[in-house]
Motif scaffolding. Structure first.
Motif, mmCIF file in Angstrom:
data_model
loop_
_atom_site.group_PDB
_atom_site.id
_atom_site.type_symbol
_atom_site.label_atom_id
_atom_site.label_comp_id
_atom_site.label_asym_id
_atom_site.label_seq_id
_atom_site.Cartn_x
_atom_site.Cartn_y
_atom_site.Cartn_z
ATOM 1 N N ALA A 57 50.041 -12.087 12.465
ATOM 2 C CA ALA A 57 50.035 -11.211 11.337
ATOM 3 C C ALA A 57 50.870 -12.226 10.365
ATOM 4 O O ALA A 57 50.582 -12.083 9.145
ATOM 5 C CB ALA A 57 50.495 -9.866 11.534
ATOM 6 N N ALA A 58 52.205 -12.525 10.968
ATOM 7 C CA ALA A 58 53.042 -13.266 9.876
ATOM 8 C C ALA A 58 52.430 -14.388 9.750
ATOM 9 O O ALA A 58 52.375 -14.929 8.431
ATOM 10 C CB ALA A 58 54.461 -13.276 11.026
ATOM 11 N N LEU A 59 51.918 -15.391 10.427
ATOM 12 C CA LEU A 59 51.058 -16.243 9.965
ATOM 13 C C LEU A 59 49.881 -16.155 9.272
ATOM 14 O O LEU A 59 49.684 -16.972 8.225
ATOM 15 C CB LEU A 59 50.592 -17.289 11.412
ATOM 16 C CG LEU A 59 49.915 -18.469 11.323
ATOM 17 C CD1 LEU A 59 50.766 -19.526 10.455
ATOM 18 C CD2 LEU A 59 49.329 -19.051 12.631
ATOM 19 N N ALA A 60 49.110 -15.152 9.216
ATOM 20 C CA ALA A 60 48.051 -14.808 8.374
ATOM 21 C C ALA A 60 48.689 -14.541 6.956
ATOM 22 O O ALA A 60 47.968 -15.141 5.915
ATOM 23 C CB ALA A 60 47.305 -13.522 8.806
ATOM 24 N N MET A 61 49.891 -13.835 6.932
ATOM 25 C CA MET A 61 50.405 -13.723 5.690
ATOM 26 C C MET A 61 50.926 -15.019 4.852
ATOM 27 O O MET A 61 50.541 -15.247 3.815
ATOM 28 C CB MET A 61 51.595 -12.606 5.708
ATOM 29 C CG MET A 61 51.996 -12.055 4.641
ATOM 30 S SD MET A 61 53.250 -13.150 3.868
ATOM 31 C CE MET A 61 54.631 -12.894 5.303
ATOM 32 N N LEU A 62 51.470 -15.660 6.016
ATOM 33 C CA LEU A 62 52.041 -16.946 5.464
ATOM 34 C C LEU A 62 51.194 -18.145 4.809
ATOM 35 O O LEU A 62 50.896 -18.612 3.816
ATOM 36 C CB LEU A 62 52.812 -17.777 6.363
ATOM 37 C CG LEU A 62 53.217 -19.230 6.138
ATOM 38 C CD1 LEU A 62 54.298 -19.278 5.148
ATOM 39 C CD2 LEU A 62 53.807 -19.826 7.362
ATOM 40 N N ASN A 63 49.948 -18.108 5.313
ATOM 41 C CA ASN A 63 48.964 -18.973 5.055
ATOM 42 C C ASN A 63 48.106 -18.603 3.851
ATOM 43 O O ASN A 63 48.028 -19.451 3.039
ATOM 44 C CB ASN A 63 47.666 -18.812 6.338
ATOM 45 C CG ASN A 63 46.893 -20.102 6.254
ATOM 46 O OD1 ASN A 63 47.231 -21.104 6.366
ATOM 47 N ND2 ASN A 63 45.529 -19.888 6.365
ATOM 48 N N ASP A 64 47.868 -17.319 3.775
ATOM 49 C CA ASP A 64 47.419 -16.765 2.545
ATOM 50 C C ASP A 64 48.221 -17.023 1.304
ATOM 51 O O ASP A 64 47.618 -17.088 0.239
ATOM 52 C CB ASP A 64 47.030 -15.134 2.842
ATOM 53 C CG ASP A 64 46.201 -14.599 1.490
ATOM 54 O OD1 ASP A 64 44.996 -15.221 1.306
ATOM 55 O OD2 ASP A 64 46.820 -13.772 0.749
ATOM 56 N N ALA A 65 49.493 -16.641 1.527
ATOM 57 C CA ALA A 65 50.497 -16.738 0.269
ATOM 58 C C ALA A 65 50.581 -18.154 0.097
ATOM 59 O O ALA A 65 50.700 -18.343 -1.255
ATOM 60 C CB ALA A 65 51.679 -16.095 0.636
ATOM 61 N N GLU A 88 45.584 -20.140 20.320
ATOM 62 C CA GLU A 88 44.342 -20.035 19.967
ATOM 63 C C GLU A 88 44.222 -18.587 19.007
ATOM 64 O O GLU A 88 43.419 -18.897 18.085
ATOM 65 C CB GLU A 88 43.422 -19.441 21.076
ATOM 66 C CG GLU A 88 41.955 -19.759 20.993
ATOM 67 C CD GLU A 88 41.251 -19.510 22.308
ATOM 68 O OE1 GLU A 88 41.393 -20.140 23.394
ATOM 69 O OE2 GLU A 88 40.509 -18.442 22.327
ATOM 70 N N ALA A 89 44.825 -17.771 19.285
ATOM 71 C CA ALA A 89 44.784 -16.363 18.327
ATOM 72 C C ALA A 89 45.127 -16.772 17.031
ATOM 73 O O ALA A 89 44.712 -16.493 16.043
ATOM 74 C CB ALA A 89 45.568 -15.422 18.810
ATOM 75 N N MET A 90 46.314 -17.686 17.083
ATOM 76 C CA MET A 90 47.052 -18.089 15.764
ATOM 77 C C MET A 90 45.882 -19.137 14.794
ATOM 78 O O MET A 90 46.066 -18.928 13.823
ATOM 79 C CB MET A 90 48.157 -18.829 15.891
ATOM 80 C CG MET A 90 49.512 -17.616 16.301
ATOM 81 S SD MET A 90 50.659 -18.983 17.188
ATOM 82 C CE MET A 90 51.488 -19.586 15.702
ATOM 83 N N THR A 91 45.257 -19.694 15.354
ATOM 84 C CA THR A 91 44.136 -20.688 14.752
ATOM 85 C C THR A 91 42.948 -19.932 14.006
ATOM 86 O O THR A 91 42.480 -20.336 13.382
ATOM 87 C CB THR A 91 43.438 -21.622 15.867
ATOM 88 O OG1 THR A 91 42.742 -20.869 16.767
ATOM 89 C CG2 THR A 91 44.755 -22.497 16.445
ATOM 90 N N CYS A 92 43.008 -18.683 14.383
ATOM 91 C CA CYS A 92 42.114 -17.645 13.757
ATOM 92 C C CYS A 92 42.511 -17.509 12.236
ATOM 93 O O CYS A 92 41.457 -17.070 11.356
ATOM 94 C CB CYS A 92 41.680 -16.485 14.455
ATOM 95 S SG CYS A 92 41.143 -16.616 16.185
ATOM 96 N N VAL A 93 43.513 -17.556 12.007
ATOM 97 C CA VAL A 93 44.216 -17.330 10.727
ATOM 98 C C VAL A 93 44.957 -18.450 9.910
ATOM 99 O O VAL A 93 45.278 -18.010 9.049
ATOM 100 C CB VAL A 93 45.041 -15.891 10.790
ATOM 101 C CG1 VAL A 93 44.543 -14.648 11.363
ATOM 102 C CG2 VAL A 93 46.354 -16.343 11.843
ATOM 103 N N CYS A 94 45.091 -19.502 10.376
ATOM 104 C CA CYS A 94 45.773 -20.352 9.597
ATOM 105 C C CYS A 94 44.708 -21.873 9.704
ATOM 106 O O CYS A 94 43.750 -21.742 10.307
ATOM 107 C CB CYS A 94 46.910 -20.985 10.314
ATOM 108 S SG CYS A 94 46.904 -21.889 11.734
ATOM 109 N N SER A 95 45.290 -22.770 8.974
ATOM 110 C CA SER A 95 44.419 -23.856 8.714
ATOM 111 C C SER A 95 44.410 -24.592 10.228
ATOM 112 O O SER A 95 45.455 -24.681 10.744
ATOM 113 C CB SER A 95 44.707 -24.685 7.683
ATOM 114 O OG SER A 95 46.093 -25.357 7.918
ATOM 115 N N VAL A 96 43.392 -25.494 10.541
ATOM 116 C CA VAL A 96 43.129 -26.408 11.665
ATOM 117 C C VAL A 96 43.148 -25.606 12.994
ATOM 118 O O VAL A 96 42.870 -24.525 13.029
ATOM 119 C CB VAL A 96 43.813 -27.239 11.825
ATOM 120 C CG1 VAL A 96 43.361 -28.664 12.493
ATOM 121 C CG2 VAL A 96 44.169 -27.913 10.273
#
Lengths: 452, 89
Positions: free
Chosen positions: A305-313, A356-364
């Motif tokens: 969730a933290a990574l999803a927010m970071l990536n989007d921002a 793998e889960a983190m790659t669902c919400v960030c680049s690459v």
């Protein structure tokens, strides 16, 4: 005049927060180098690259001196070689990689990308020859990077290519001249690869791109980390806003450098890739940003969730700062290149499954991960298939760059040096996916409606 | 070309005089100066115009760098554009 605190803030970012331009990448079309004689084609490849990129490094260095901001890498990407070499009367594509390598050395760039093939729906003769040449090509060269696109959202996943790439990654590891599978650092398998990515190892010059162009990749995890120090305990709205403002500033740098480089080199400016690209240096880590947001160790619950927010921002802030945003644009999570990720992986909190889960919400995707040297080709193929499925279904780029550490196992650590950092060998599941991989064929493209 | 010269270091007598003399020798015109001293630490930003100078950018940069070493200060010059890009829309 600019206010003193503004000037000092910029200097502080450069001096203490690792703000830099990560790469100026010149994309060069090699489509006019095709021919039937492989020797002539290899010479044309060398000539065209050295002609176009002759002034790339000195121009980058001049901009660096005038603006006072480090430009860490100057690189080149070319048309996927499978297309350029296809009309040659040869099955061995290694000489084309050698020509690229020599051209890169002559131009003074540290990496050249484009020993690539796009096979998401099927393979042509040239694609197959190129893929089969990858292990020897990467063993025979030092600066050449290779990538293969095996899936897209529109075409599905080419499982035959996925199966083949598992074997190719193993062979590349075994043939690594430096040992320990290190040549695999220069090989990436994509789903939904982008045509204007300036970052290695996945950069290539797509068929829809112009004759020659400049793409720029910015960096700045350290700057974001520093900015978050001032919003400790604040709600996520404030955190996201702070990241957006910081990303805006970082990207404006990239935009300025991209325009300046393109103007001086007399080629069009393509895109700015507004990625948060970490380095192994302390204070330049994406993992540490996630920990600053609130998870104790990167990889524990809450990290995605933290990574999803970071990536989007990052994207929202950056997109306002540049007139052409492209490439991969987002947060990178290469394990070996990120001091915080290395630490989290070493203590076992950051696992392959969580990545793998983190790659669902960030680049690459799964990037710069060392796996045990005895990992089977079918397991590597299954890892690729999982990542490709995430990319295909979520309409995003995903990738796999794993390094089977030949002769090493879980608990060992690989030292790559420089920006590539070091990687603890991470465990993979020991249950086989042999039957899954052996099916071959294509996984059909997903529905583009009824999305729930 | 307009640029920002930043001078930082321990405060002492003659910093402004020294830097300004060096800029004059390099035929660089000073447009604005902003200077403070915080706890004995000297910070000065100057907006300068290099179009009056016949010297190359690299020569100006290297001369200021050498002057900084001689005076025990950090002197750097960067094009104004980088600051405008970051702080002005």
């Amino acid at each position: 005049m600019l206010r003193q605190n503004e000037i000092m803030q910029t200097l502080d970012m450069i001096d203490h927060q690792h703000l830099d331009i990560r790469t100026i990448t010149m994309g060069i079309s090699l489509r006019d180098c095709c021919g039937s004689d492989p020797k002539v084609t290899a010479r044309k490849i060398y000539d065209k690259i050295t002609r176009c990129a002759e002034k790339l490094v000195p121009t980058g260095e001049a901009i660096e001196r005038e603006l006072g901001i480090p430009i860490v890498n100057k690189r080149i990407s070319v048309t996927p070689i499978s297309m350029v070499a296809e009309s040659c009367d040869t099955e061995d594509y290694v000489p084309f990689a050698v020509a690229m390598d020599q051209a890169a050395a002559a131009c003074g760039v540290n990496l050249i990308g484009g020993f690539s093939a796009l096979v998401h729906k099927g393979m042509t003769m040239g694609d197959r020859r190129l893929i089969l040449s990858i292990p020897d090509a990467l063993a025979a060269t030092g600066n050449v990077c290779s990538s293969v696109n095996v899936a897209t959202t529109r075409a599905g996943i080419n499982m035959d290519a996925v199966t083949l790439m598992g074997e190719i990654i193993r062979q590349t590891a075994e043939k690594s001249p430096e040992g320990e599978g290190r040549a695999c650092m220069k090989l990436v398998v994509f789903a939904n690869a982008v045509e204007d990515n300036p970052f290695m190892a996945g950069a290539f010059h797509g068929v829809g791109e112009p004759e020659c162009e400049i793409n720029v990749g910015v960096s700045g995890p350290g700057v974001v980390y520093h900015a978050l120090q001032s919003v400790k305990g604040e709600p996520f709205d404030v955190v996201a806003e702070t990241i957006k403002k910081t990303a805006f500033r970082i990207t404006r740098m990239g935009q300025l450098v991209a325009q300046e480089a393109a103007r001086r080199l007399g080629v069009p400016y393509g895109i700015v890739d507004l990625s948060l690209a970490p380095t192994p240096a302390k204070g330049d880590s994406v993992a540490r940003i996630l920990e600053e947001i609130g998870v104790d160790v990167c990889g524990t619950h809450g990290t995605t969730a933290a990574l999803a927010m970071l990536n989007d921002a990052v994207k929202k802030g950056g997109v306002m700062a540049s007139n052409h945003v492209g490439g991969l644009s987002g947060a990178f999570i290469p394990v070996s290149e990120d001091e915080g990720m290395i630490a989290a992986a070493k203590q076992g909190t950051l696992t392959l499954d969580k990545l793998e889960a983190m790659t669902c919400v960030c680049s690459v995707g799964l990037d710069m991960i060392a796996i045990p040297g005895d990992t089977s080709a079918s397991t590597i193929s299954a890892i690729i298939a999982d990542e490709a499925a995430i990319g295909m279904v979520n309409n995003k780029t995903t990738a796999v760059r794993v390094i089977p550490a030949i002769g090493r196992t879980v608990g060992d650590e690989l030292e790559f040096g420089g920006l590539f950092g070091s990687a603890p060998v991470m465990p993979v599941h020991d249950k086989s996916a042999e039957r899954f991989v052996a099916r071959g064929g294509r996984i059909p493209a997903p529905l583009h409606s009824l999305k729930n | 070309m307009k640029a920002i010269v930043t001078v930082t270091g321990k405060d002492t007598v003659g910093i402004i005089a020294g830097v300004c003399t060096e800029l004059a020798n390099l035929e660089v015109n000073i447009l604005d100066i902003n200077q403070t001293v915080m706890d004995g630490f000297f910070v000065m930003n100057m907006l300068v115009d290099l179009s009056t100078s016949t010297k190359s950018y690299d020569l100006v940069r290297d001369s200021l760098d050498a002057k900084g070493v001689q005076m025990g200060l950090t002197i750097r010059i960067q094009r104004e554009d980088i600051f405008n890009a970051m702080h002005r829309i």
